[in-house]
Every structure is written in C-alpha cells, then in structure tokens.
Design an enzyme around this catalytic site. Structure first.
Site, PDB file in Angstrom:
ATOM      1  N   HIS A 179      72.128  -3.303  56.616  1.00 43.28           N
ATOM      2  CA  HIS A 179      73.449  -3.279  57.280  1.00 43.28           C
ATOM      3  C   HIS A 179      74.592  -4.186  55.917  1.00 43.28           C
ATOM      4  O   HIS A 179      74.322  -5.191  55.623  1.00 43.28           O
ATOM      5  CB  HIS A 179      73.406  -4.223  58.559  1.00 43.28           C
ATOM      6  N   ASP A 224      81.841  11.306  41.530  1.00 44.72           N
ATOM      7  CA  ASP A 224      81.984  12.882  40.910  1.00 44.72           C
ATOM      8  C   ASP A 224      81.541  12.853  39.467  1.00 44.72           C
ATOM      9  O   ASP A 224      81.176  11.665  38.752  1.00 44.72           O
ATOM     10  CB  ASP A 224      83.443  12.995  40.793  1.00 44.72           C
ATOM     11  N   ARG A 249      92.216   2.301  41.467  1.00 43.82           N
ATOM     12  CA  ARG A 249      91.200   2.799  40.585  1.00 43.82           C
ATOM     13  C   ARG A 249      90.549   1.913  39.920  1.00 43.82           C
ATOM     14  O   ARG A 249      89.196   1.665  40.173  1.00 43.82           O
ATOM     15  CB  ARG A 249      91.817   3.483  39.482  1.00 43.82           C
ATOM     16  N   TYR A 258      89.255  12.652  41.591  1.00 48.63           N
ATOM     17  CA  TYR A 258      89.372  11.711  42.714  1.00 48.63           C
ATOM     18  C   TYR A 258      88.401  12.009  43.757  1.00 48.63           C
ATOM     19  O   TYR A 258      88.665  11.678  45.212  1.00 48.63           O
ATOM     20  CB  TYR A 258      90.656  11.423  43.056  1.00 48.63           C
ATOM     21  N   ASN A 268      85.247  10.400  44.289  1.00 48.90           N
ATOM     22  CA  ASN A 268      84.598   9.309  44.526  1.00 48.90           C
ATOM     23  C   ASN A 268      84.699   8.921  45.980  1.00 48.90           C
ATOM     24  O   ASN A 268      85.981   8.675  46.388  1.00 48.90           O
ATOM     25  CB  ASN A 268      84.815   8.287  43.669  1.00 48.90           C
TER      26      ASN A 268
END
Length: 141
Positions: free
Chosen positions: A22, A30, A109, A131, A133
């Site tokens: 947890h 990517d 980023r 973008y 990810n």
C-alpha cells in the site's frame, strides 16, 4: 499460463505487482522516458503500448482509495505544442476499473522524473505517444 491473468502481464511484472505494498508507486513509461536511468527496478515491456498494459494492470492492481488522485501524469512543458490525446484513453481505462476516479494529478516534468526515481518500479514500454507516462499508487483490497 494462469487463468484470469492477462497474457501481457509478464512473470517479472507479476512479481513486482505482488511485491508492492500500500502506497508504493509504479511508473508506466513511454519509449522516450529515461527508464533505465531512473529505475530502482526496471521491467521491460518492449513491443507493448501503455494503454494495453494499463488496462491489464488495473484488472489486478487496486488504486489507493485514501488518496484523492492516485494516478499522476507528466504535464506538457510550457510552449510545447503537443496535445496528449492518449490522456483521454488513460482516463477511460482508469474510470472503467475505478468508478471513483477524481482526475489525474498533473506534475511538472522534472518533478515527475524525481518522483519516478522513488517509485517501486518502472515499466519501460514502446509507447510512441509523447507525455504518455503515468504513475499509479497502490491501494488495498
């Protein structure tokens, strides 16, 4: 082969998903993401894209219900003309597996890279979308 396990989930990925507890996070990266440079544990998923992996993982992986936004995306860098339409696909997939979806946490980023370095594991994919990810925070069953 096992019943009920999506075939895209490799033995190495299954091991990682089972080991995570947890609050642990996993990054689906990517093809442009510096996964090997950032990862404590790197899982290769060459030849696969993120939506198919995300859908398979979320069949097994509970998102953290104690966090308002247990999924995070990398923001588009200001001035970059990219419109990440893949985010709509991600939203549909997450909503299908988590009816209480409250939207994605958006991260700058470099902050995303730093958070990825602390993640339990990174899955390096062949995803071509920019973008694309996404970070998933594990919940409890």
């Amino acid at each position: 082969m096992l019943k009920g396990i999506p075939p895209i989930i490799s033995p190495d990925l299954m091991k990682i998903l089972l080991e995570m507890g947890h609050g642990d996070e996993i990054v689906l990266a990517d093809g442009n993401f510096p996964a090997a440079n950032c990862a404590k544990r790197l899982i290769r998923a060459d030849g696969h894209n993120i939506p198919e992996l995300l859908n398979a993982i979320l069949q097994l992986f509970p998102l953290d219900q104690y966090q308002e936004k247990p999924t995070a995306l990398m923001e588009v860098v200001p001035g970059d003309p990219i419109n990440p339409v893949i985010w709509d696909e991600f939203q549909t997939i997450v909503e299908n597996h988590n009816g209480d979806f409250q939207g994605f946490e958006m991260m700058e980023r470099l902050s995303f890279y730093e958070r990825a370095k602390k993640a339990y594991a990174i899955i390096a994919t062949s995803e071509k979308s920019l973008y694309a990810n996404i970070i998933l925070k594990k919940g409890v069953i």
